[in-house]
Design an enzyme around this catalytic site. Structure first.
Site, short mmCIF file in Angstrom:
data_model
loop_
_atom_site.label_atom_id
_atom_site.label_comp_id
_atom_site.label_asym_id
_atom_site.label_seq_id
_atom_site.Cartn_x
_atom_site.Cartn_y
_atom_site.Cartn_z
N ARG A 90 0.88 -1.22 -0.01
CA ARG A 90 -0.09 -0.09 0.17
C ARG A 90 0.90 1.39 -0.12
O ARG A 90 0.40 2.41 -0.45
CB ARG A 90 -1.05 -0.03 1.18
CG ARG A 90 -2.00 -1.05 1.03
CD ARG A 90 -2.87 -1.16 2.33
NE ARG A 90 -1.87 -1.36 3.49
CZ ARG A 90 -2.21 -1.58 4.78
NH1 ARG A 90 -3.36 -1.60 5.15
NH2 ARG A 90 -1.14 -1.96 5.54
N HIS A 141 7.26 -27.58 10.13
CA HIS A 141 8.60 -28.02 9.94
C HIS A 141 8.94 -29.39 10.48
O HIS A 141 9.56 -30.43 9.75
CB HIS A 141 9.66 -27.10 10.59
CG HIS A 141 9.62 -25.63 10.08
ND1 HIS A 141 8.98 -25.31 8.81
CD2 HIS A 141 9.60 -24.54 10.78
CE1 HIS A 141 9.08 -23.98 8.75
NE2 HIS A 141 9.29 -23.41 9.85
N LYS A 184 12.23 -22.39 22.06
CA LYS A 184 12.93 -21.06 21.91
C LYS A 184 14.00 -20.91 22.85
O LYS A 184 13.45 -21.45 24.24
CB LYS A 184 12.08 -20.05 21.64
CG LYS A 184 11.29 -20.22 20.30
CD LYS A 184 10.51 -18.88 20.09
CE LYS A 184 9.78 -18.84 18.39
NZ LYS A 184 11.04 -19.17 17.56
P1 NAP Z 1 5.10 -7.40 7.50
O1 NAP Z 1 6.59 -7.07 7.49
O2 NAP Z 1 4.10 -6.94 8.41
O3 NAP Z 1 4.80 -7.17 5.91
C1 NAP Z 1 3.68 -7.17 5.28
C2 NAP Z 1 3.53 -6.61 4.09
O4 NAP Z 1 2.02 -6.46 3.82
C3 NAP Z 1 3.98 -5.04 4.17
O5 NAP Z 1 4.53 -5.04 2.87
C4 NAP Z 1 2.70 -4.25 3.69
O6 NAP Z 1 3.02 -3.04 3.15
C5 NAP Z 1 1.90 -5.21 3.02
N1 NAP Z 1 0.44 -5.08 3.29
C6 NAP Z 1 -0.41 -4.97 4.37
N2 NAP Z 1 -1.52 -4.79 4.06
C7 NAP Z 1 -1.65 -4.78 2.80
C8 NAP Z 1 -2.75 -4.41 1.91
N3 NAP Z 1 -3.98 -4.43 2.31
N4 NAP Z 1 -2.57 -4.52 0.33
C9 NAP Z 1 -1.40 -4.44 0.19
N5 NAP Z 1 -0.23 -4.88 0.83
C10 NAP Z 1 -0.57 -5.06 2.21
O7 NAP Z 1 5.06 -9.03 7.42
P2 NAP Z 1 6.24 -10.22 7.19
O8 NAP Z 1 7.01 -10.57 8.18
O9 NAP Z 1 7.05 -9.87 5.86
O10 NAP Z 1 5.28 -11.49 6.93
C11 NAP Z 1 4.39 -11.82 5.61
C12 NAP Z 1 3.94 -13.00 5.60
O11 NAP Z 1 4.77 -13.90 5.85
C13 NAP Z 1 2.94 -13.26 6.99
O12 NAP Z 1 2.17 -14.07 6.59
C14 NAP Z 1 3.88 -14.01 8.10
O13 NAP Z 1 3.50 -14.82 8.75
C15 NAP Z 1 4.61 -15.03 6.80
N6 NAP Z 1 6.16 -15.26 7.25
C16 NAP Z 1 6.98 -14.29 7.69
C17 NAP Z 1 8.28 -14.55 8.21
C18 NAP Z 1 9.29 -13.44 8.21
O14 NAP Z 1 10.44 -14.20 8.78
N7 NAP Z 1 9.15 -12.29 8.54
C19 NAP Z 1 8.48 -16.19 7.83
C20 NAP Z 1 7.59 -16.95 7.65
C21 NAP Z 1 6.38 -16.62 7.36
P3 NAP Z 1 1.69 -1.86 3.36
O15 NAP Z 1 1.61 -1.64 4.96
O16 NAP Z 1 2.78 -0.64 2.92
O17 NAP Z 1 0.85 -2.40 2.75
#
Ligand code: NAP
Length: 484
Positions: free
Chosen positions: A51, A240, A331
């Site tokens: 966004r 996992h 953890k």
């Molecule tokens: P994050 O840092 O909160 O990022 C979320 C992303 O989604 C941001 O780019 C956000 O940008 C975008 N977003 C949120 N609402 C949106 C909307 N309505 N339309 C379009 N874009 C939107 O989350 P993350 O850690 O990257 O995790 C993403 C997913 O991967 C989650 O389901 C998480 O459980 C999974 N995951 C993450 C990890 C990890 O290491 N981080 C590992 C395994 C799985 P804007 O707010 O600018 O829209």
């Protein structure tokens, strides 16, 4: 020996959530490393979408920073970074409204692989899938990539599967469990099914038990809200550890092909017995010299979420009847270590007499850190003094055999993202596998809730709660050490 890079055709990859943590820390650096390896051509485009109202230049700055942090070695080459950034674009869009979708449609090229990576929370999977269809963005070569958590329980996983299935075929859906992308996990299949040596012994006649440990030194900082709802069972065990168990226990598939492999994994999950309450230990880190306790970090003084779980599982089939699988994950433990130990039975009769002691072979498959495989064999202790036996590791040093390059294997995301582009689903979870895993997990969690179970405290930096040791001791076994 040099690894072969098999180039792919140009593709468009849209990363929804392109500004998020996962995209910037894992996905984009993985794509960069594959670009440096010459795996994908210049006509490829990586399109970040979120966004935030960023320009493409501002997004490229963000990517450039991330490469410095998360691909430090290769990002020292300015030409490589420049070349990569030229392939990166940004589209501001909202998954929950029409904003930005027309722009995304204009950005995509026809007639090439078009992958959509849902690097966003699961609540956006449905809206994204719907809009991709509504805007006619899917072509004949479209792939959808989704991350864990894939559901919170069986019901929600079914609902997510149904949502995706309403818009895409199963053959287009890539559910990532990044453990499956690790080099050693794939090596596990090579070792089992590429050698005559192990497979004949790979059953309850020769294997006493199997231990699967995924120990982390990190806590839950920054993920408190998610973790409070998940706990170790949902966060690690259901996906996992379950996947590792499947690869260890499955029958040889007829060929190394996505459905053949996944059919065999599914049979393992379906053969799992329900876990008896006395065969499972929940723990929660309680603080100590090495840091704060779970409840303090989570900001919930009465939290009963487990940060550790150990259990004894049984795969009820001909191959494994009578051979328990001990699984543990936690953890704030003493070391970061993911390892599978296949513990063989003692020799049926010792010709060396009682004083030689008991000796058994063990095959240890280390997934991280220091990926590698060690076979422990019993030999004569060198020197005078009679026949004394000693167990020594027969180290299969990949570095010696394969060259130093083998010590720097591709990151799991590099392999998985390239498999998506190539259209190879072997290392991705099928919908029925995920549902079967929840069907096994749900009653365990429901049992805790019904009994008002409170996790056992353990000290930060330890090997987990003492009850986990008892779980083994009762069976006259013991856990292997958790070593870095
Ligand atoms: P994050 O840092 O909160 O990022 C979320 C992303 O989604 C941001 O780019 C956000 O940008 C975008 N977003 C949120 N609402 C949106 C909307 N309505 N339309 C379009 N874009 C939107 O989350 P993350 O850690 O990257 O995790 C993403 C997913 O991967 C989650 O389901 C998480 O459980 C999974 N995951 C993450 C990890 C990890 O290491 N981080 C590992 C395994 C799985 P804007 O707010 O600018 O829209």
């Amino acid at each position: 020996m040099v690894s072969r890079v098999i180039p792919v055709d140009p593709f468009d990859l849209v990363i929804f959530g392109g500004t998020g943590d996962l995209a910037q820390r894992k996905i984009v650096p993985a794509l960069f490393r594959r670009y440096c390896a010459g795996q994908w051509p210049n006509a490829t485009r990586i399109i970040g979408a979120a966004r935030a109202g960023l320009t493409t230049d501002a997004f490229r700055d963000m990517v450039s920073d991330s490469l410095r942090k998360h691909a430090p070695k290769r990002s020292k080459d300015p030409e490589a970074v420049k070349g990569f950034l030229q392939r990166v674009e940004y589209v501001a869009l909202d998954a929950l409204s029409e904003d930005g979708w027309a722009q995304l449609a204009k950005t995509l090229r026809t007639e090439r692989v078009r992958a959509f990576y849902f690097s966003v929370g699961p609540r956006l999977f449905g809206p994204l899938a719907e809009r991709i269809r509504a805007h006619d963005l899917a072509n004949a070569q479209t792939r959808i990539v989704v991350e864990k958590p894939f559901g919170h329980d069986l019901e929600s996983a079914r609902a997510l599967n149904a949502t995706l299935a309403a818009h895409f075929d199963e053959g287009q859906i890539y559910r990532i469990d990044h453990y499956l992308g690790k080099e050693t996990v794939q090596n596990l299949m090579a070792v089992r099914f590429g050698n005559m040596l192990f497979e004949p012994l790979w059953n309850s006649q020769y294997v006493d038990h199997i231990q699967i440990t995924v120990a982390e030194t990190v806590g839950i900082d920054g993920r408190e809200e998610y973790y409070e709802r998940a706990g170790a069972m949902r966060d690690m065990m259901q996906n996992h550890l379950m996947q590792l168990l499947c690869l260890i226990a499955m029958e040889p598939p007829a060929k190394f092909d996505p459905d053949a492999v996944r059919d065999e994994k599914l049979k393992v999950i379906r053969a799992l017995d329900p876990v008896e309450p006395h065969h499972i230990v929940r723990g929660q880190f309680a603080g100590g010299a090495n840091g704060r306790g779970y409840r303090e970090v989570a900001g919930n003084p009465r939290s009963t979420t487990e940060s550790y779980v150990a259990l004894r599982a049984h795969v009820s089939n001909w191959r494994w009847a009578g051979t328990p699988f001990y699984l543990r994950t936690g953890k704030e433990l003493v070391a970061r270590s993911s390892v599978i130990n296949v513990m063989f039975k003692d020799a049926p009769h010792s010709i060396f007499g009682e004083e030689a002691g008991r000796h058994a072979n063990a095959l240890s498959i280390r997934l991280q850190p220091n990926e590698g495989i060690t076979l422990t064999v019993t030999i004569k202790e060198p020197g005078q003094g009679g026949m004394r036996l000693v167990d020594v590791p027969l180290d299969m040093s990949f570095a010696e055999a394969l060259g130093p390059e083998s010590q720097d294997p591709p990151d799991a995301y590099e392999r998985l993202v390239m498999d998506v582009i190539r259209g190879n689903q072997t290392l991705f979870m099928r919908g029925d596998e995920v549902e079967a895993a929840w069907a096994w997990t749900d009653p365990i969690i429901a049992g805790w809730q019904a009994r008002g179970d409170v996790p056992k405290p353990y000290e930060n930096g330890s090997t987990g709660p003492g009850d986990a040791e008892l779980l083994m001791k009762r069976d006259h076994r013991r856990w292997q050490g958790i070593n870095p």
